[in-house]
Scaffold this motif. Structure first.
Motif, PDB file in Angstrom:
ATOM      1  N   GLY A  73      61.957  16.291   9.456  1.00  0.00           N
ATOM      2  CA  GLY A  73      61.836  17.743   9.414  1.00  0.00           C
ATOM      3  C   GLY A  73      61.412  18.352  10.732  1.00  0.00           C
ATOM      4  O   GLY A  73      61.650  19.548  10.970  1.00  0.00           O
ATOM      5  N   ARG A  74      60.793  17.555  11.594  1.00  0.00           N
ATOM      6  CA  ARG A  74      60.300  18.071  12.867  1.00  0.00           C
ATOM      7  C   ARG A  74      61.168  17.665  14.059  1.00  0.00           C
ATOM      8  O   ARG A  74      61.008  18.213  15.143  1.00  0.00           O
ATOM      9  N   SER A  75      62.047  16.711  13.867  1.00  0.00           N
ATOM     10  CA  SER A  75      62.831  16.197  14.988  1.00  0.00           C
ATOM     11  C   SER A  75      63.994  17.120  15.319  1.00  0.00           C
ATOM     12  O   SER A  75      64.634  17.679  14.422  1.00  0.00           O
ATOM     13  N   ARG A  76      64.267  17.258  16.615  1.00  0.00           N
ATOM     14  CA  ARG A  76      65.407  18.046  17.072  1.00  0.00           C
ATOM     15  C   ARG A  76      66.353  17.215  17.927  1.00  0.00           C
ATOM     16  O   ARG A  76      67.250  17.761  18.566  1.00  0.00           O
ATOM     17  N   VAL A  77      66.151  15.908  17.958  1.00  0.00           N
ATOM     18  CA  VAL A  77      67.026  15.044  18.753  1.00  0.00           C
ATOM     19  C   VAL A  77      67.786  14.097  17.829  1.00  0.00           C
ATOM     20  O   VAL A  77      67.266  13.683  16.786  1.00  0.00           O
ATOM     21  N   PRO A  78      69.017  13.740  18.176  1.00  0.00           N
ATOM     22  CA  PRO A  78      69.784  12.799  17.353  1.00  0.00           C
ATOM     23  C   PRO A  78      69.147  11.415  17.379  1.00  0.00           C
ATOM     24  O   PRO A  78      68.507  11.010  18.354  1.00  0.00           O
ATOM     25  N   SER A  79      69.355  10.688  16.300  1.00  0.00           N
ATOM     26  CA  SER A  79      68.840   9.319  16.229  1.00  0.00           C
ATOM     27  C   SER A  79      69.884   8.400  15.611  1.00  0.00           C
ATOM     28  O   SER A  79      70.701   8.817  14.785  1.00  0.00           O
TER      29      SER A  79
END
Length: 376
Positions: free
Chosen positions: A198-204
């Motif tokens: 919910g807090r991540s803005r980078v692809p993984s």
């Protein structure tokens, strides 16, 4: 906790007093150096591998797992197959040891029953190391990739949720944390994954196998599902069964054959280098292994030839170590053992050769004796 993915090598001669851990010296062919990065939490022991030229280079930070036992006794993490993969594509590779591990200052704090909090603590150390690394003239601070395995994969996912400027993406190899004594650790892990997503803005990119000894498939599928449901941008590579334990994929040379293609595809999608430009760094294939023999039972340490007290002690130590593992010896009493990490058979032979004037041969590989007595 999480699986040990560091390299441990032991060697001795008949004349040595006891088996001792060997600190592996930096490898000039990989432009390897060891630094103590000053951070607010203390100095963090960090290994650097630098491609040729002046840069600035894209930076990949590789995060280690946690072995059983005392974190301070864990050796420097040197995942050479992965290091070679990224060096060959022009990345500067940094492998920081988090607080309390392998020469880093600070005290390692084990996980409580809150896996999200554990991930945040571990990610804070990585972020501190990254802040120092980003100030280097040879680092392109706008092109950063974060990679981790096991608890290091979990720390990488937690770092991806912290909004660090310059991080383009995160690669998670079998990430997670095993909360011993916590009856609902699996559910807590999934909840925490949702928090990070919910807090991540980078692809993984997530890579997990079906025979992972620490995280069964239902556990990591639940983690991934919650991460995606919360808004995390993630792609899952489920590669099925890998050798004896899918948790070893990242740290073995044979694992590179499984993960290189999806990682290259992920890098291209991020606009990061994905093709080989420095072929001298491409890791060589793992050495071929001899077949089993009927010389002796693996557990029969008295049958191992050439060795006196310290060598036999080393072999008995080897028997208690996890696979992949290998034990090598020579007629003058030299020996070497290695387990886990990249190509343990080659490393065991190399350790034996450092102290031997005779020919070193493999005696045992994994759970099999492969040595035969020379013909007269």
């Amino acid at each position: 906790m999480t699986l040990p993915r560091g390299i441990v090598v032991f060697a001795a001669l008949l004349r040595t007093a006891s088996a001792a851990a060997l600190e592996i010296p930096p490898d000039p062919s990989l432009n390897e150096s060891v630094l103590d990065l000053p951070t607010p939490a203390g100095r963090l022991r960090t290994t650097l591998f630098v491609p040729g030229g002046k840069g600035p280079f894209p930076l990949v930070v590789i995060n280690h797992g946690k072995p059983e036992g005392d974190a301070a006794t864990q050796p420097r993490f040197r995942p050479l197959a992965a290091v070679g993969f990224f060096l060959a594509r022009g990345y500067l590779v940094a492998v920081p040891m988090r607080g309390g591990f392998a020469g880093s200052e600070g005290v390692y704090r084990a996980a409580s029953c809150d896996s999200a909090e554990y991930g945040k603590r571990q990610a804070a150390d990585v972020e501190a190391a990254l802040a120092v690394l980003a100030r280097r003239a040879d680092v392109d601070r706008s092109r950063i990739l974060v990679v981790g395995v096991s608890s290091g994969g979990w720390a990488s996912l937690a770092l991806g949720a912290r909004g660090v400027v310059g991080i383009r993406g995160v690669i998670d190899f079998a990430g997670g944390v095993r909360l011993h004594g916590c009856p609902s650790w699996q559910a807590d892990l999934a909840d925490a994954a949702g928090t990070f997503g919910g807090r991540s803005r980078v692809p993984s990119l997530w890579l997990y196998g079906s025979n992972d000894s620490l995280f069964p498939e239902p556990v990591w599928r639940a983690m991934f599902g919650r991460y995606r449901q919360a808004g995390g941008r993630a792609v899952l590579v489920s590669y099925g069964v890998f050798e004896r334990d899918a948790h070893t994929l990242f740290t073995t040379r044979s694992g590179l054959d499984v993960w290189s293609e999806p990682v290259e595809s992920f890098l291209r999608g991020l606009g990061l280098p994905a093709s080989v430009t420095l072929p001298r760094f491409v890791p060589p294939p793992a050495m071929p292994l001899p077949g089993a023999t009927s010389f002796a039972a693996l557990s029969d340490w008295r049958a191992v030839p050439f060795l006196a007290g310290p060598g036999r002690q080393g072999y008995r130590l080897f028997l208690g170590k996890p696979s992949p593992r290998a034990f090598a010896l020579a007629a003058d009493g030299a020996w070497g053992a290695a387990w886990q990490g990249d190509d343990p058979a080659a490393r065991a032979l190399a350790t034996c050769r450092r102290t031997s004037r005779a020919v070193c041969s493999l005696y045992a590989v994994d759970d099999t004796v492969v040595w035969s007595a020379p013909r007269r």
